[in-house]
Design an enzyme around this catalytic site. Structure first.
Site, PDB file in Angstrom:
ATOM      1  N   GLU A  42       0.851  -1.185   0.000  1.00 34.54           N
ATOM      2  CA  GLU A  42       0.000   0.000   0.000  1.00 34.54           C
ATOM      3  C   GLU A  42       0.892   1.242   0.000  1.00 34.54           C
ATOM      4  OE1 GLU A  42      -3.696   1.860   2.591  1.00 34.54           O
ATOM      5  OE2 GLU A  42      -2.134   0.754   3.653  1.00 34.54           O
ATOM      6  N   LYS A 114      -9.382   1.386  -2.522  1.00 35.77           N
ATOM      7  CA  LYS A 114      -9.626   0.932  -1.150  1.00 35.77           C
ATOM      8  C   LYS A 114     -11.021   1.352  -0.695  1.00 35.77           C
ATOM      9  CE  LYS A 114      -7.391   1.246   3.418  1.00 35.77           C
ATOM     10  NZ  LYS A 114      -6.247   1.887   4.120  1.00 35.77           N
ATOM     11  N   CYS A 155      -5.017  -3.134   2.899  1.00 34.00           N
ATOM     12  CA  CYS A 155      -4.768  -2.827   4.301  1.00 34.00           C
ATOM     13  C   CYS A 155      -6.005  -2.977   5.199  1.00 34.00           C
ATOM     14  CB  CYS A 155      -4.164  -1.428   4.412  1.00 34.00           C
ATOM     15  SG  CYS A 155      -3.279  -1.118   5.973  1.00 34.00           S
TER      16      CYS A 155
END
Length: 284
Positions: A42, A114, A155
């Site tokens: 990330e 994300k 994440c």
């Protein structure tokens, strides 16, 4: 058929051009070890607490240095490169935390933004509000590659198991969690969350992480790893600085594992009943 995959561990700084160079060096190392799929962490492009400085360095998707570097590398090395994410300018003062997947011909195969924003206050005084700067994604993504079906996450998404279940039910055989986990949360939860997502979905899981003390002052946990569908860690890195983690995997293990424990097939829809003890005649 077995093949090699790699998780590239980085300690990205605030300069996207330097980070792109570091990424290229590590990707070449992974390719030299035989990996045909290579994942970076990330925020490969920059870890920068100063939002104004980050926005000043931002580019749109077509002009991002990390994406263009990865595109060229994928074509040069004949591999699939998954940029775990980098910050992309999407206009109106907002950014996307966006993953990219490039094929051996240099073509951009897919992107993923994300979905879940890390808005938390930690016990050690750290406070994070991703939603103040980032525009969340709205769609899960599964890509059918020549060697496997690949599901995307980034994440904090790892704490939302329904995302991974949705991708597994859609056929994903490899799940991905590129990350920049904080040291505090990583020490407590990183490995157990990754292994749980692999086990409950009977899938391989690849997680490339940021690691160490960064130029902007934050510290990330590292421990990039590859996990098999039974929850075994096949390969992992340490918690400090750069590393290249390579493992050989065979997608046949996904189907064998799902046959042994067919929880995806056995899943059932159900209703939720909420009962009040007081309404049922039980004294408060």
């Amino acid at each position: 058929m077995s093949f090699k995959v790699a998780a590239v561990q980085m300690c990205s700084g605030v300069d996207p051009a330097k980070n792109a160079d570091d990424m290229a060096r590590l990707v070449r190392e992974a390719a030299a070890q035989g990996a045909i799929y290579i994942q970076t962490p990330e925020m490969t492009g920059a870890l920068q607490r100063d939002r104004q400085a980050l926005k000043a360095a931002l580019r749109d998707e077509a002009n991002d240095i990390v994406a263009s570097t990865a595109r060229g590398l994928a074509q040069e090395l004949g591999v699939f490169i998954h940029i775990g994410s980098t910050a992309i300018d999407v206009g109106e003062g907002k950014m996307a935390n966006r993953a990219f997947l490039f094929g051996p011909d240099g073509r951009q195969i897919a992107t993923y933004d994300k979905i879940h924003m890390f808005d938390v206050d930690l016990d050690n005084g750290e406070s994070w509000r991703e939603s103040s700067a980032y525009q969340p994604g709205a769609a899960a993504r599964v890509v059918d590659l020549p060697f496997a079906k690949l599901g995307f996450a980034i994440c904090y998404d790892v704490r939302f198991p329904h995302l991974f279940r949705t991708e597994a039910m859609a056929g994903a055989e490899i799940l991905t969690v590129p990350a920049a986990f904080t040291r505090q949360t990583g020490e407590a939860h990183w490995e157990i969350l990754l292994r749980a997502r692999a086990i409950e979905n009977g899938a391989f899981l690849i997680a490339a992480a940021q690691a160490g003390l960064h130029e902007d002052g934050r510290e990330t946990f590292g421990h990039s790893m590859v996990i098999d569908p039974w929850g075994k860690v096949l390969a992992s890195a340490g918690g400090r600085g750069e590393a290249v983690v390579v493992a050989e995997i065979d997608i046949a293990m996904v189907h064998a594992t799902r046959a042994k424990i067919p929880n995806l097939k056995n899943a059932r829809e159900f209703a939720l009943d909420k009962v009040s003890a007081t309404a049922a005649g039980v004294a408060a």
